[in-house]
Design an enzyme around this catalytic site. Structure first.
Site, PDB file in Angstrom:
ATOM      1  CB  SER A 167       2.351 -11.279   5.816  1.00 16.16           C
ATOM      2  OG  SER A 167       3.537 -10.512   5.819  1.00 16.16           O
ATOM      3  CG  ASP A 319       4.594  -7.890  -4.538  1.00 21.60           C
ATOM      4  OD1 ASP A 319       3.763  -7.385  -3.754  1.00 21.60           O
ATOM      5  OD2 ASP A 319       5.730  -8.241  -4.185  1.00 21.60           O
ATOM      6  CE  LYS A 346       1.374  -6.715  -0.571  1.00 12.26           C
ATOM      7  NZ  LYS A 346       2.264  -7.498   0.287  1.00 12.26           N
ATOM      8  NE  ARG A 350       1.711  -2.154  -5.193  1.00 11.10           N
ATOM      9  CZ  ARG A 350       2.797  -2.868  -4.940  1.00 11.10           C
ATOM     10  NH1 ARG A 350       2.696  -4.181  -4.723  1.00 11.10           N
ATOM     11  NH2 ARG A 350       3.986  -2.291  -4.903  1.00 11.10           N
TER      12      ARG A 350
HETATM   13  C1  S3P Z   1       7.784  -9.952   0.382  1.00 11.08           C
HETATM   14  C2  S3P Z   1       6.546 -10.344   0.790  1.00 11.08           C
HETATM   15  C3  S3P Z   1       5.300  -9.745   0.283  1.00 11.08           C
HETATM   16  C4  S3P Z   1       5.522  -8.911  -0.976  1.00 11.08           C
HETATM   17  C5  S3P Z   1       6.735  -8.053  -0.884  1.00 11.08           C
HETATM   18  C6  S3P Z   1       7.970  -8.910  -0.651  1.00 11.08           C
HETATM   19  C7  S3P Z   1       8.966 -10.614   0.960  1.00 11.08           C
HETATM   20  O1  S3P Z   1       4.765  -8.905   1.288  1.00 11.08           O
HETATM   21  O2  S3P Z   1       4.393  -8.123  -1.240  1.00 11.08           O
HETATM   22  O3  S3P Z   1       6.919  -7.298  -2.057  1.00 11.08           O
HETATM   23  O4  S3P Z   1      10.069 -10.477   0.406  1.00 11.08           O
HETATM   24  O5  S3P Z   1       8.819 -11.290   1.988  1.00 11.08           O
HETATM   25  P1  S3P Z   1       3.826  -9.507   2.470  1.00 11.08           P
HETATM   26  O6  S3P Z   1       4.647 -10.406   3.284  1.00 11.08           O
HETATM   27  O7  S3P Z   1       3.371  -8.302   3.247  1.00 11.08           O
HETATM   28  O8  S3P Z   1       2.706 -10.185   1.766  1.00 11.08           O
END
Ligand code: S3P
Length: 438
Positions: A167, A319, A346, A350
């Site tokens: 993440s 995503d 999310k 999803r």
């Molecule tokens: C993001 C990280 C992702 C992604 C989100 C944007 C970011 O989430 O799904 O749309 O900008 O750091 P995760 O860190 O929970 O995987």
């Protein structure tokens, strides 16, 4: 929630050129780092979607001056730190917004109450609160670490934190808190995730050390560093560009160019996967903007084939699995997508919503706890369904794209949520020739 719907009808080739809206991840970070910095930050290409506008509002709440100068052009004047907000910080639908802001706020001796919409209030915040708690921040709120909650920061200790899940939001929250930890911070990533925070911190004058070991990517931030305002340009969002690109790949007669798409290797997994499926997808005019690789992508209608997506690619396209599942529905053969359990936490679950939605459209899809398997017949699926999106923008856009090339129209509910990430989706698709109507 309203009773509004949008319907996508098949029968029109997509042709033309367009620019994807500014990258959402970079837009949140540009506002946030600008507010943490001393001096003026000028941003170009900012995504003016609701998620990012909520981050702009939040930064005003913490004492920064944030003004829109023109379309996509914003000016942020930071005080070199946050002051205590006099009201609740409402991040709307944005997981990235709230998690990154909580990390940044934890660095300061102040109490902040965070909330969001119904979707965000149902999403796990413990993944951020756990490391922030180890650093010395405390919080009070609903059980299970859900919003709304009040976070109290300041006097943070240093930690070396190994991410329990891939993440970038958690990594970024820990790094932003670590800016104010007594002796810096270290984050270990077993699977590298998008590195916009690291890249952008450098642009604001912070030294960030990244080392790859056989076991993890290690990101370190030394103590006592401050940010200085700068200029940031957000290139086109690859996550948004993926929608018109897949629409062109599955709609006969189409040829679409999306200009200025960010191609950071930790974001571009969807394009690699589509090429492996046999997509006629080419990249031209490769260049660098604001420290990120950027290119113009041209997609032409293609006969796609099923592939197995390597599970280790998941963080680079997490995503994009909903729209990949749509491409897979038009392919010949089986597409296996595994190692994607994060999709369940999310804006919606999803995996469940894509499985339900695609089944309703006549697609042969199997749902696994952490995966999806689509058996494509090489023919357009029947479509002819009304899809429940649970207010998830990417579920809505994915099914609308399917409807453009299915046998019959597809309708989605709560289409207003598309504005969280891609406010110009409807007009951009219409300019390319898509028939999407209320
Ligand atoms: C993001 C990280 C992702 C992604 C989100 C944007 C970011 O989430 O799904 O749309 O900008 O750091 P995760 O860190 O929970 O995987």
């Amino acid at each position: 929630m309203t009773d509004a719907v949008l319907t996508a009808r098949p029968g029109h080739a997509l042709v033309g050129r367009a620019r994807a809206p500014g990258d959402k991840s970079m837009s949140h970070r540009a506002l946030l780092l600008g507010a943490l910095a001393k001096g003026v930050t000028e941003i170009e290409g900012l995504l003016e979607g609701e998620d990012v506008l909520n981050t702009a509002k939040a930064m005003r709440g913490f004492g920064a001056t944030v003004d829109q100068l023109g379309e996509g052009r914003w000016r942020v004047e930071g005080q070199g730190g946050f002051s205590e907000p006099s009201d609740v910080i409402d991040c709307g639908n944005a997981g990235t917004g709230v998690r990154l802001i909580m990390g940044a706020a934890a660095g300061f001796d102040l109490s902040t109450t965070f909330t969001g919409d119904a979707s965000l209030r149902g999403r796990p915040m413990g993944r951020v609160l756990t490391p922030l708690g180890l650093m010395g921040a405390s919080w009070m709120g609903r059980s299970g670490g859900r919003l709304p909650l009040t976070l109290k920061g300041g006097n943070l200790k240093s930690i070396a934190y190994r991410l329990p899940m891939a993440s970038a939001q958690v990594k970024s929250a820990v790094l932003l808190a670590g800016l104010h930890a007594e002796d810096g911070v270290e984050v270990q990533e077993p699977e590298p995730t998008r590195d916009h925070t690291e890249r952008m911190l450098r642009a604001f004058g912070v030294s960030v050390d990244v080392t790859d070991t056989p076991d993890a990517r290690i990101v370190r931030l030394g103590a006592g560093q401050s940010l200085t305002g700068t200029r940031v340009r957000a290139p086109g969002d690859p996550s948004s560009a993926a929608f018109p690109i897949v629409a062109a790949l599955i709609t006969p007669g189409s040829r679409v160019t999306i200009e200025g798409v960010m191609l950071n290797p930790l974001r571009a997994g969807i394009f690699t996967t589509l090429q492996e499926m046999g997509a006629d997808l080419t990249i031209e005019n490769l260049r660098e903007e604001s420290g990120e690789p950027v290119g113009d992508l041209t997609a032409c209608y293609s006969a796609l084939k099923g592939v197995e997506v390597p599970a280790e690619r998941a963080p680079a396209m997490i995503d994009e699995y909903p729209i990949l599942a749509v491409a897979a529905a038009f392919a010949t053969g089986t597409t296996i997508m595994r190692g994607i359990g994060e999709m369940r936490v999310k804006e919606s679950d999803r995996i469940a919503l894509m499985a339900n939605g695609l089944k309703a459209c006549g697609v042969d899809i199997e749902e696994e706890p952490e995966g999806m398997i689509v058996h494509g017949s090489g023919q357009p699926p029947k479509g002819a369904a009304r899809i429940t999106t649970k207010g998830d923008h990417r579920i809505a856009m994915s099914h609308l794209v399917l409807g453009l090339a299915a046998q019959s129209a597809v309708t989605v509910d709560e289409p207003e949520m598309i504005a969280t990430s891609f406010p110009t989706f409807h007009s951009l698709m219409a300019e390319l020739g898509a028939d999407i109507r209320a």
